[in-house]
Every structure is written in C-alpha cells, then in structure tokens.
Design a protein around this motif. Structure first.
Motif, PDB file in Angstrom:
ATOM      1  N   TRP A 284      -1.419  -1.364   6.688  1.00 41.37           N
ATOM      2  CA  TRP A 284      -0.409  -2.404   6.829  1.00 41.37           C
ATOM      3  C   TRP A 284      -0.397  -3.306   5.600  1.00 41.37           C
ATOM      4  O   TRP A 284       0.667  -3.715   5.132  1.00 41.37           O
ATOM      5  CB  TRP A 284      -0.648  -3.208   8.096  1.00 41.37           C
ATOM      6  CG  TRP A 284       0.487  -4.128   8.376  1.00 41.37           C
ATOM      7  CD1 TRP A 284       0.508  -5.468   8.171  1.00 41.37           C
ATOM      8  CD2 TRP A 284       1.779  -3.771   8.867  1.00 41.37           C
ATOM      9  NE1 TRP A 284       1.724  -5.979   8.533  1.00 41.37           N
ATOM     10  CE2 TRP A 284       2.530  -4.954   8.968  1.00 41.37           C
ATOM     11  CE3 TRP A 284       2.370  -2.566   9.250  1.00 41.37           C
ATOM     12  CZ2 TRP A 284       3.836  -4.974   9.412  1.00 41.37           C
ATOM     13  CZ3 TRP A 284       3.669  -2.596   9.694  1.00 41.37           C
ATOM     14  CH2 TRP A 284       4.388  -3.775   9.775  1.00 41.37           C
TER      15      TRP A 284
ATOM     16  N   LEU B 156       1.520  -1.617   2.917  1.00 38.46           N
ATOM     17  CA  LEU B 156       2.966  -1.589   3.152  1.00 38.46           C
ATOM     18  C   LEU B 156       3.608  -2.968   3.055  1.00 38.46           C
ATOM     19  O   LEU B 156       4.827  -3.088   3.128  1.00 38.46           O
ATOM     20  CB  LEU B 156       3.265  -0.965   4.511  1.00 38.46           C
ATOM     21  CG  LEU B 156       2.950   0.517   4.641  1.00 38.46           C
ATOM     22  CD1 LEU B 156       3.197   0.985   6.064  1.00 38.46           C
ATOM     23  CD2 LEU B 156       3.751   1.343   3.656  1.00 38.46           C
ATOM     24  N   GLU B 157       2.821  -4.008   2.897  1.00 34.35           N
ATOM     25  CA  GLU B 157       3.374  -5.363   2.766  1.00 34.35           C
ATOM     26  C   GLU B 157       4.163  -5.536   1.474  1.00 34.35           C
ATOM     27  O   GLU B 157       5.098  -6.311   1.424  1.00 34.35           O
ATOM     28  CB  GLU B 157       2.249  -6.403   2.809  1.00 34.35           C
ATOM     29  CG  GLU B 157       1.762  -6.708   4.193  1.00 34.35           C
ATOM     30  CD  GLU B 157       2.790  -7.454   5.021  1.00 34.35           C
ATOM     31  OE1 GLU B 157       3.395  -8.400   4.507  1.00 34.35           O
ATOM     32  OE2 GLU B 157       2.973  -7.086   6.185  1.00 34.35           O
TER      33      GLU B 157
ATOM     34  N   ASP C  42       6.720  -4.301  -1.588  1.00 31.47           N
ATOM     35  CA  ASP C  42       7.876  -3.414  -1.700  1.00 31.47           C
ATOM     36  C   ASP C  42       7.498  -2.101  -2.367  1.00 31.47           C
ATOM     37  O   ASP C  42       7.908  -1.024  -1.930  1.00 31.47           O
ATOM     38  CB  ASP C  42       8.989  -4.083  -2.499  1.00 31.47           C
ATOM     39  CG  ASP C  42       9.623  -5.246  -1.760  1.00 31.47           C
ATOM     40  OD1 ASP C  42       9.446  -5.324  -0.527  1.00 31.47           O
ATOM     41  OD2 ASP C  42      10.286  -6.067  -2.412  1.00 31.47           O
TER      42      ASP C  42
ATOM     43  N   PHE D 156       5.633   0.161  -0.049  1.00 27.91           N
ATOM     44  CA  PHE D 156       6.553   0.752   0.920  1.00 27.91           C
ATOM     45  C   PHE D 156       7.322   1.915   0.292  1.00 27.91           C
ATOM     46  O   PHE D 156       7.489   2.967   0.904  1.00 27.91           O
ATOM     47  CB  PHE D 156       7.520  -0.316   1.435  1.00 27.91           C
ATOM     48  CG  PHE D 156       8.566   0.223   2.353  1.00 27.91           C
ATOM     49  CD1 PHE D 156       8.253   0.541   3.659  1.00 27.91           C
ATOM     50  CD2 PHE D 156       9.860   0.430   1.911  1.00 27.91           C
ATOM     51  CE1 PHE D 156       9.217   1.042   4.518  1.00 27.91           C
ATOM     52  CE2 PHE D 156      10.827   0.934   2.759  1.00 27.91           C
ATOM     53  CZ  PHE D 156      10.506   1.238   4.068  1.00 27.91           C
ATOM     54  N   TYR D 157       7.795   1.725  -0.951  1.00 29.00           N
ATOM     55  CA  TYR D 157       8.545   2.790  -1.619  1.00 29.00           C
ATOM     56  C   TYR D 157       7.666   3.998  -1.921  1.00 29.00           C
ATOM     57  O   TYR D 157       8.122   5.138  -1.855  1.00 29.00           O
ATOM     58  CB  TYR D 157       9.213   2.270  -2.886  1.00 29.00           C
ATOM     59  CG  TYR D 157      10.304   1.270  -2.610  1.00 29.00           C
ATOM     60  CD1 TYR D 157      11.214   1.479  -1.586  1.00 29.00           C
ATOM     61  CD2 TYR D 157      10.423   0.108  -3.361  1.00 29.00           C
ATOM     62  CE1 TYR D 157      12.217   0.561  -1.311  1.00 29.00           C
ATOM     63  CE2 TYR D 157      11.425  -0.813  -3.096  1.00 29.00           C
ATOM     64  CZ  TYR D 157      12.319  -0.578  -2.064  1.00 29.00           C
ATOM     65  OH  TYR D 157      13.304  -1.477  -1.799  1.00 29.00           O
TER      66      TYR D 157
ATOM     67  N   ALA E  59       5.205   4.925   0.008  1.00 37.30           N
ATOM     68  CA  ALA E  59       5.067   5.574   1.314  1.00 37.30           C
ATOM     69  C   ALA E  59       6.309   6.387   1.659  1.00 37.30           C
ATOM     70  O   ALA E  59       6.211   7.499   2.188  1.00 37.30           O
ATOM     71  CB  ALA E  59       4.795   4.523   2.390  1.00 37.30           C
TER      72      ALA E  59
ATOM     73  N   ARG F 227       6.094  -9.204  -0.025  1.00 32.97           N
ATOM     74  CA  ARG F 227       6.836  -9.977   0.970  1.00 32.97           C
ATOM     75  C   ARG F 227       6.079 -11.229   1.389  1.00 32.97           C
ATOM     76  O   ARG F 227       6.659 -12.173   1.871  1.00 32.97           O
ATOM     77  CB  ARG F 227       7.128  -9.112   2.182  1.00 32.97           C
ATOM     78  CG  ARG F 227       8.090  -8.020   1.861  1.00 32.97           C
ATOM     79  CD  ARG F 227       8.466  -7.235   3.105  1.00 32.97           C
ATOM     80  NE  ARG F 227       9.334  -6.166   2.708  1.00 32.97           N
ATOM     81  CZ  ARG F 227       9.197  -4.916   3.093  1.00 32.97           C
ATOM     82  NH1 ARG F 227       8.232  -4.594   3.882  1.00 32.97           N
ATOM     83  NH2 ARG F 227      10.024  -3.998   2.694  1.00 32.97           N
TER      84      ARG F 227
END
Length: 85
Positions: free
Chosen positions: A11, A14-15, A17, A20-21, A23, A82
């Motif tokens: 987590w 993934l916080e 950006d 997340f990209y 992933a 974020r």
C-alpha cells in the motif's frame, strides 16, 4: 482479522503516482503473458505466425518505453506522492 505486514508495504508503494503506474504496467504485462499462454494452449500452431511475432515485439517495445518513461519521471523528482497533496 489483522492485515499481513506485506499489505502495508504494498500500500505504501501504491501511494505514489509512479508506483501506481509501475503496478499498472506489471499487471498489463502479466495479462499479456497470460493471453499468450492461453493462445499456446488452445492453438499451438498460431504461435509462429508473423502477425503474432509483430504483435509481441510491438507490445514489448511499448512496455519498454512505458517503464523507461516512468523511470525518467521518478528520476526527475516528479513522484507525485498523494500524501504530499
């Protein structure tokens, strides 16, 4: 039920950006490889066609550019976390 410690690590990754990209790119690559495996199991003769080779090479070039652009974005300091907003 307590969450496993690995969940907190994932987590946290993934916080941002960029995380997340990354992933999303890994998931896309996983789905593509899974589709190729399913194609190999259902139609082994379809793996040697020129169109499929072109598709695979094109997709791998796309993924390469995708991950290189994410690495450059991270090196530029544009992580876009974020938690900072």
């Amino acid at each position: 039920m307590p969450r496993p410690p690995i969940w907190d690590h994932l987590w946290g990754y993934l916080e941002s950006d960029t995380g997340f990209y990354y992933a999303v790119g890994v998931f896309t690559l996983f789905v593509f490889v899974l589709a190729l495996v399913l194609l190999a199991l259902t139609s082994p003769s379809g793996l040697g066609t020129r169109e499929l080779v072109g598709l695979v090479v094109g997709f791998l070039l796309f993924i390469l550019v995708y991950f290189v652009s994410m690495a450059v974005h991270r090196l530029e300091g544009g992580d876009g976390s974020r938690s900072e907003r």
